[in-house]
Design an enzyme around this catalytic site. Structure first.
Site, PDB file in Angstrom:
ATOM      1  CG  HIS A  99       2.606 -93.829  99.069  1.00  0.00           C
ATOM      2  ND1 HIS A  99       3.168 -95.180  99.206  1.00  0.00           N
ATOM      3  CD2 HIS A  99       3.725 -92.926  98.670  1.00  0.00           C
ATOM      4  CE1 HIS A  99       4.361 -94.912  99.194  1.00  0.00           C
ATOM      5  NE2 HIS A  99       4.855 -93.707  98.861  1.00  0.00           N
ATOM      6  CE1 TYR A 114       1.579-104.688 102.612  1.00  0.00           C
ATOM      7  CE2 TYR A 114       1.356-103.038 101.113  1.00  0.00           C
ATOM      8  CZ  TYR A 114       1.384-103.571 102.412  1.00  0.00           C
ATOM      9  OH  TYR A 114       1.084-102.566 103.161  1.00  0.00           O
ATOM     10  N   PRO A 168       1.554-106.470 111.246  1.00  0.00           N
ATOM     11  CG  PRO A 168       4.022-106.383 110.694  1.00  0.00           C
ATOM     12  CD  PRO A 168       2.934-107.011 111.683  1.00  0.00           C
ATOM     13  CE  LYS A 225      -6.235-100.738 108.277  1.00  0.00           C
ATOM     14  NZ  LYS A 225      -5.720 -99.735 107.384  1.00  0.00           N
ATOM     15  CE1 TYR A 267      -1.934-101.415 102.853  1.00  0.00           C
ATOM     16  CE2 TYR A 267      -1.820 -98.989 102.787  1.00  0.00           C
ATOM     17  CZ  TYR A 267      -1.235-100.182 102.796  1.00  0.00           C
ATOM     18  OH  TYR A 267       0.203-100.169 103.144  1.00  0.00           O
TER      19      TYR A 267
END
Length: 391
Positions: free
Chosen positions: A72, A201, A293, A297, A385
């Site tokens: 991704h 998200y 979550p 990580k 990220y």
């Protein structure tokens, strides 16, 4: 039983450490309280940072990941019925993440360990870590109904928050830092292709939602729910309806529905134990730290810990210096606290708190507007990220 490194726990951290040590010519024994089937089916994280992907490849454990994992190059943020994509490679100099479930990482590492590595004992319950502050630590364990002792030069506790390793650190030497959140995630697996090709998200006044995936044919989706929610109290139809509300946009995007095969609720908390080392006992993964979550990580932090230990032990063997082993806790904690910060920021950015007033709601939207309009803000998110350096 005698070995150089005793590893307590056969999650991804313990298994990867065993692989790294094997490749470096260091013997180890892995003790796992559960059976093999449980470890290979335990649903956990699914996002691998760039550094984790690189480590698995270098360790010889990346073949199936490269074949079946889903690279991704970004995520999508949704708020106020709008969509904004964050382009990772453009913002980080080429870094990305890979969707590849923790269960699959464990399957790959177990197969390699059983084929090439040292002993991996399933249903071997660690009872205590003893003499951690001496040159000869030991792990008492029970296997096949018989108690035994594993004598080691070093012990690495990869046995999670409820394991025995952390208990071997004297209370007077320990400091803990913790934050609990008044909500959890209702997570579902569904036999339906993901409705978007990257993670989504979504921040909504009714609560956060996440669209993720396990494969091209299996979706993983989450809803913010009140703390203590029973997953069984939500019907399949209610879950799909609520997901549809929270992901809704003004451009005609549609959420595809399918059979839900699994439901569970994940509590949200942040936790750090300091120090991560006591004598010749080293804590790794959830034994030392937990993150909500939202930032993806947890598994990646565990990988960073065992990479740090393996490098430090290699340095000790090559040079005779224990400097890197002595610095293990401080080295890991720098990365841990950056991951805690990032995870906290993502959580408070996207989850409306119960009872939040209009001012707090507007601040969340302002932070999201900033991300959507500032390359500097986007870069900070993308760097966090895709992962902080293992160095």
């Amino acid at each position: 039983m005698r070995t150089t490194v005793g590893i307590v726990g056969a999650g991804p951290a313990g298994l990867l450490l065993a692989r790294l040590l094997h490749n470096a010519g260091v013997d180890s024994v892995v003790l796992e309280s559960r059976d093999r089937a449980y470890v290979e089916q335990r649903q956990r994280a699914g996002i691998l940072e760039q550094g984790t992907v690189d480590v698995l490849r270098a360790a010889g454990a990346g073949e199936r990941m490269d074949r079946e994992g889903l690279r991704h190059d970004g995520i999508e943020l949704r708020f106020d019925r709008r969509r904004h994509r964050v382009d990772f490679p453009a913002l980080t100099g080429g870094r990305s993440v890979t969707v590849y479930a923790q269960t699959e990482v464990c399957k790959d590492l177990i197969a390699l360990q059983l084929k090439e590595g040292g002993p991996l004992l399933f249903e071997a319950e660690a009872l205590a870590v003893e003499d951690a502050d001496t040159d000869h630590p030991r792990v008492r364990f029970r296997h096949q109904g018989v108690e035994d002792v594993l004598e080691c030069d070093y012990v690495v506790g990869c046995d999670g928050f409820w394991g025995v390793a952390r208990r071997a650190v004297p209370a007077e030497l320990s400091r803990t830092f913790e934050r609990s959140y008044p909500f959890g995630w209702l997570g579902v697996l569904a036999d339906v292709p993901p409705s978007h090709d990257e993670l989504v998200y979504a921040r909504h006044d009714r609560g956060f939602a996440l669209l993720s995936m396990r494969s091209p044919s299996v979706s993983r989706l989450y809803l913010q729910v009140p703390e203590g929610t029973d997953a069984g109290s939500w019907s399949d139809g209610e879950i799909w309806d609520e997901l549809e509300r929270r992901f809704a946009t003004d451009d005609g995007w549609r959420l595809e529905r399918g059979p839900i095969t699994q439901k569970s609720v994940t509590p949200m908390r942040s936790y750090v134990h300091e120090p991560m080392r006591h004598g010749r006992l080293f804590l790794a993964g959830d034994a030392a730290h937990i993150v909500p979550p939202t930032g993806a990580k947890g598994l990646n932090l565990a990988v960073g810990d065992v990479v740090t230990f393996a490098r430090a032990l290699g340095h000790r063997r090559e040079t005779g210096s224990s400097a890197l082993l002595d610095a293990y806790s401080a080295t890991c904690l720098r990365r841990v606290w950056q991951a805690e910060r990032f995870s906290y920021d993502m959580t408070t950015l996207l989850h409306p708190a119960p009872g939040a007033d209009p001012f707090e709601s507007r601040l969340q939207l302002a932070r999201l507007e900033r991300l959507a309009s500032s390359r500097a803000a986007e870069t900070d998110l993308a760097e966090g990220y895709t992962g902080f350096s293992f160095e």
